[in-house]
Each structure stands twice: as C-alpha cells, then as structure tokens.
Design a protein around this motif. Structure first.
Motif, short mmCIF file in Angstrom:
data_model
loop_
_atom_site.label_atom_id
_atom_site.label_comp_id
_atom_site.label_asym_id
_atom_site.label_seq_id
_atom_site.Cartn_x
_atom_site.Cartn_y
_atom_site.Cartn_z
N GLY A 184 -45.16 11.39 11.59
CA GLY A 184 -44.85 12.57 11.51
C GLY A 184 -43.92 13.08 12.58
O GLY A 184 -42.94 12.62 13.14
N THR A 185 -44.06 14.64 12.84
CA THR A 185 -43.07 15.42 13.61
C THR A 185 -43.29 15.27 15.13
O THR A 185 -42.89 15.70 15.69
N ALA A 186 -44.54 14.66 15.39
CA ALA A 186 -44.85 14.43 16.77
C ALA A 186 -44.36 15.67 17.72
O ALA A 186 -43.74 15.39 18.59
N LEU A 233 -46.54 4.05 15.73
CA LEU A 233 -45.93 4.80 14.65
C LEU A 233 -44.30 4.63 14.64
O LEU A 233 -43.57 4.85 13.64
N ASN A 235 -39.40 7.72 19.92
CA ASN A 235 -38.91 6.30 19.65
C ASN A 235 -38.05 6.56 18.26
O ASN A 235 -38.58 6.87 17.27
N ASP A 289 -46.03 16.85 20.13
CA ASP A 289 -46.25 16.72 21.52
C ASP A 289 -45.13 16.19 22.38
O ASP A 289 -45.33 16.25 23.60
N GLU A 309 -45.12 20.17 3.92
CA GLU A 309 -45.48 18.85 3.41
C GLU A 309 -45.67 18.78 1.88
O GLU A 309 -45.39 17.82 1.25
N GLU A 358 -37.86 7.08 5.10
CA GLU A 358 -38.47 8.10 6.38
C GLU A 358 -39.19 7.28 7.07
O GLU A 358 -39.73 6.01 6.75
N SER A 395 -39.08 14.20 9.11
CA SER A 395 -40.37 14.35 8.99
C SER A 395 -40.32 15.82 8.98
O SER A 395 -39.75 16.64 9.65
N VAL A 396 -41.67 16.47 8.38
CA VAL A 396 -41.69 17.85 8.18
C VAL A 396 -43.07 18.35 8.55
O VAL A 396 -44.03 17.66 8.48
N GLY A 397 -43.28 19.68 8.92
CA GLY A 397 -44.52 20.36 9.23
C GLY A 397 -44.67 20.32 10.72
O GLY A 397 -44.55 19.52 11.52
N LEU A 430 -42.14 17.66 0.64
CA LEU A 430 -42.13 16.04 0.46
C LEU A 430 -42.70 15.64 -0.88
O LEU A 430 -42.24 15.09 -1.59
P1 NAD Z 1 -47.48 12.11 13.86
O1 NAD Z 1 -47.32 11.05 13.43
O2 NAD Z 1 -46.58 13.44 14.26
O3 NAD Z 1 -47.96 11.96 15.66
C1 NAD Z 1 -49.18 11.22 15.83
C2 NAD Z 1 -48.84 10.41 17.29
O4 NAD Z 1 -47.98 9.26 17.31
C3 NAD Z 1 -48.58 11.34 18.40
O5 NAD Z 1 -49.02 11.10 19.48
C4 NAD Z 1 -46.95 11.23 18.39
O6 NAD Z 1 -46.22 11.50 19.68
C5 NAD Z 1 -46.61 9.69 18.10
N1 NAD Z 1 -45.55 9.54 17.45
C6 NAD Z 1 -45.23 9.84 16.14
N2 NAD Z 1 -43.85 9.50 16.02
C7 NAD Z 1 -43.60 8.66 17.09
C8 NAD Z 1 -42.32 8.27 17.57
N3 NAD Z 1 -41.24 8.07 16.81
N4 NAD Z 1 -42.19 8.04 18.98
C9 NAD Z 1 -42.89 7.95 19.81
N5 NAD Z 1 -44.35 8.32 19.37
C10 NAD Z 1 -44.58 9.06 18.06
O7 NAD Z 1 -48.80 12.76 13.47
P2 NAD Z 1 -49.67 14.24 13.44
O8 NAD Z 1 -49.63 14.70 14.78
O9 NAD Z 1 -50.86 14.18 12.97
O10 NAD Z 1 -48.79 15.16 12.72
C11 NAD Z 1 -48.03 16.02 13.34
C12 NAD Z 1 -47.03 16.77 12.20
O11 NAD Z 1 -46.46 16.07 11.44
C13 NAD Z 1 -48.12 17.62 11.15
O12 NAD Z 1 -47.69 18.99 11.04
C14 NAD Z 1 -48.21 16.57 10.04
O13 NAD Z 1 -48.53 17.48 8.86
C15 NAD Z 1 -46.73 16.40 9.91
N6 NAD Z 1 -46.52 14.78 9.33
C16 NAD Z 1 -45.54 14.76 8.50
C17 NAD Z 1 -45.42 13.55 7.97
C18 NAD Z 1 -44.27 13.65 7.17
O14 NAD Z 1 -43.23 14.49 7.00
N7 NAD Z 1 -44.02 12.52 6.15
C19 NAD Z 1 -46.22 12.42 8.02
C20 NAD Z 1 -47.26 12.67 8.95
C21 NAD Z 1 -47.37 13.96 9.60
#
Ligand code: NAD
Length: 373
Positions: A295-297, A270, A307, A299, A93, A291, A76-78, A97
């Motif tokens: 997203g890139t999570a 997710l 996961n 946090d 993105e 994919e 994932s990116v961003g 993407l």
């Molecule tokens: P996110 O999906 O990255 O995270 C949302 C929540 O879900 C967070 O609390 C995160 O810790 C959790 N989470 C996500 N994947 C997880 C995993 N594999 N294991 C455990 N927990 C997981 O969404 P966001 O915070 O809104 O976006 C973060 C960045 O990612 C942004 O820059 C956004 O633009 C980008 N993004 C990219 C894609 C992509 O590349 N297809 C999709 C969505 C968001």
C-alpha cells in the motif's frame, strides 16, 4: 509487437506512490533507450492526490487518460488518517481502485513471488525449505466466486423462537469464467517451468467439481504443460512445507486472495512484490493494470526509505503481458537481480549480518537499477 508508441498512464497516488513511481519511470526510460521502444508516459492524480486536485479519488480526466492508454501503471492509494473523514464509497481504494478494476474488466490477477538468494534472510522459512530458491506465480480469478455471487445479504430470521440474523454469500462460477482464467494460467506456465497446480475444494464444493472439470478440459490445449490438482487446505500447507514445488498456482477469487498473501510472505518484504491485473485481449494487446502488492506505507513516505523494486518489477510485468516484450521485461528483472547481487539494499531488505550489503535509499536504488538495464 507492432505498436508504435506504448501509451502508459502513470497514476502514482498517495504516500510512497510518487517516490517509487519516479524510479519506475526512470527505469522505463532506460529500457526505451536500450531496446529501441517508444514509450509515452502521462502522469495523472489518483487517490487523495485526485481528491486534492479535482475533488474525486478518480478524477474524470484521469479516467479519460486511462481509456486512451494501452495500460495503467499504478502506485497505491489511501491514507489511514484521512480515509475515515469521508464516506466509504468516496474513499480512494473503493472509488479509484475498484472502479478501475470494473471499468477495464480486469478478471485475472497475477502475483509473482520470487525470493532472491541473497535475500534468503528475509524469508520466514528455514533455508532447507527454500531449496534452490522460491519462484512461483499465483494466478487469481478476480471478478467471480463468493465475493460477487448473488444472493448476498444479511437477513433477520427466527431460530427456535429467538430473533436472530443470517448472512448469505453465494459462490458462483460459470464455465466461460473458469476457462478464461485457466488459459491465462496455462499460457503463463508456458513461459515459465510449464507446470500448473490448480487449487480447488472439489471434495466439498460444487464449484470445486466444475472448476476441476473445466481446468482439465482447458489443459488439453496445452500438452506441454503439466497439470496437477490440489485441495486448497493442502495448498496452504504445501506453500509452507515445500514452496519450491510450485510454478503456477491457479486459484478462484477467494482462495487466490488468501494464498497469494501467504505466498507473498515468503518473499520477505512487500517492497519486492509486483502484480498485474489483466483484462480482455483486444487484438494483439491485453489491457493491463500494474501495481506493487503493498500500500501507501505512510510510516516511511517522503523519507527516501521505500523500496522501489515492486513498482519497477510491475513495469516488467507490463512489458511482458500487455506488450509482449519479453526481452525488455527480462532486462528489468535481470537488472533488479544484479542490483541485489551487488549488495544494494533498501531498509526493508537490509541486514547488518550480510557483510556485502550496503543500505541505500529509494532514489539510489532506482538509479542503480536503471544503470544496469
Ligand atoms: P502498506 O502495504 O502500506 O504497509 C505495510 C508495511 O509494509 C509498512 O510497514 C510499510 O512501511 C511496508 N511497506 C510497504 N511497501 C513498502 C515498500 N515499497 N518499501 C518498504 N516497505 C514497504 O499497508 P497498510 O499500512 O496496511 O496500508 C497503508 C495504506 O495503504 C492504507 O490507507 C491502505 O488502505 C492503503 N493500501 C492501498 C493499496 C493499494 O492502493 N492497492 C493496497 C494496500 C493498502
């Protein structure tokens, strides 16, 4: 299938991308050994990793690698703190993407949603609504409908003598566009529980009437699959009331965008949700882009907390849809099921209330699944 070496471009991207990709690659190597398949995985930077390495979210060399590959495994990116520092069209993105979707004509998005029984606690629905377990597939048309139809603009208008604005989006679908996505849905259903629920708004929209007519015609090629039609508003409600009634949900672009996220919520995290975006079939092969749904999570990035299952299940979709390797795909899905059955949990799916659950990190989860292949 007669391909000698499966050439896979692995674009890990940013945030947790590299961590979960590492585990997916580990699992693919285990599959290679077990099923006697030859896989060539070539990694390349994308997203901020691409900008840092070569000045662009989709470096020319990365794109060239994708063109030479049989399919793309994407992380994932961003990064929310860096994205606003550059113009919108250069952000990962959009520049990576969306560009890849366009480049490879990815018109079908497949999002399987499965709630594993031991993870019932992560589902927001009460246990009686989960039945024997939720297991459905949303097939979404990805290149047509309201998101791309013309005209599309905002214009100045005068309303009762007052200057105002009018925004116009146009919903357009043609018969061939509906036919090709309908075939994907029916063929997917043939490998599952043989039921397609086609979602539309035929009571209000011209598009809905055409959608229903074309899907009904396509269904005649698949007498072994049951077809039902459902209005989108009812579909949204039924997903909450009785999700177990669905096998394959076939949706146009916008309805699929909304319903696939609603359905995803049923799986709790997710981190459990893979996705596939498919392009045209070329001979025996379907070019695909695989994919995780998340997203890139940022946090949790770099802390061994992510996961990896969504990324690992994406490789199963790749083996199924691009390479027709159903046994190998099922092998991965069964290994994931076995890891969960044995109580292994990353933080997002862990609860201290389950006495069998053991909390582990990204790397240990990937290794455990690879060992169970
Ligand atoms: P996110 O999906 O990255 O995270 C949302 C929540 O879900 C967070 O609390 C995160 O810790 C959790 N989470 C996500 N994947 C997880 C995993 N594999 N294991 C455990 N927990 C997981 O969404 P966001 O915070 O809104 O976006 C973060 C960045 O990612 C942004 O820059 C956004 O633009 C980008 N993004 C990219 C894609 C992509 O590349 N297809 C999709 C969505 C968001």
């Amino acid at each position: 299938m007669s391909l000698n070496v499966l050439k896979i471009a692995a674009l890990a991207g940013d945030g947790i991308g590299p961590e979960v990709m590492r585990e997916a690659v580990k699992v693919l190597h285990a599959v290679e050994k077990k099923h006697g398949i030859r896989i060539q995985i070539t990694e390349a930077p994308v997203g901020w990793a691409g900008i840092d390495a070569a000045g662009k979210a989709l470096p020319d060399e990365t794109l060239a690698l994708c063109r030479q590959s049989d399919s793309i495994l994407f992380g994932s990116v961003g990064l929310p703190d860096r994205d606003p520092t550059i113009p919108k069209e250069e952000r990962p993105e959009r520049a990576a993407l969306l560009r890849l979707r366009k480049e490879f004509g990815l018109f079908a998005n497949l999002r399987p949603v499965r709630l594993y029984q031991p993870l019932a606690h992560t589902c927001p629905l009460q246990p009686e609504r989960q039945g024997e377990g939720i297991d459905l597939l949303v097939v979404r048309e990805l290149t047509g409908g309201m998101y791309f139809g013309q005209p599309k603009r905002t214009e100045s208008v005068e309303i009762e003598g007052v200057q105002s604005k009018r925004a116009i989006d146009t919903m357009v679908y043609t018969t061939p566009e509906i036919e090709r996505i309908a075939h994907v849905a029916f063929q997917s259903a043939q490998a599952r529980r043989k039921k397609v629920t086609s979602i539309d708004k035929a009571n209000v929209l011209e598009n809905g009437v055409l959608w229903r007519e074309v899907v009904t015609n396509v269904s005649k090629h698949y007498p072994d699959v049951v077809l039902e039609h459902m209005f989108v508003d009812n579909g949204a409600m039924q997903l909450m009331l009785k999700p177990t009634q669905f096998d394959v949900m076939l949706c146009e672009n916008m309805f699929g965008d909304i319903l696939s996220d609603e359905a995803a919520a049923l799986a709790g995290s997710l981190g459990m949700l893979p996705s596939a975006s498919l392009g045209a079939r070329n001979g025996q092969q379907t070019f695909g882009f695989y994919e995780p749904a998340g997203g890139t999570a940022p946090d949790i990035a770099g802390k061994d907390l992510a996961n990896p299952i969504a990324q690992i299940l994406s490789t199963a979709l790749m083996l199924r849809y691009s390479f027709d390797l159903e046994n190998a795909a099922r092998g991965i899905e069964n290994a994931v099921g076995a890891a969960i059955e044995s109580g292994l949990r990353t933080g997002d799916i862990y609860t201290s209330k389950d006495p069998n659950a053991r909390r582990i990190g990204t790397t240990e989860m990937g290794s455990a699944i690879a060992a169970m292949i």
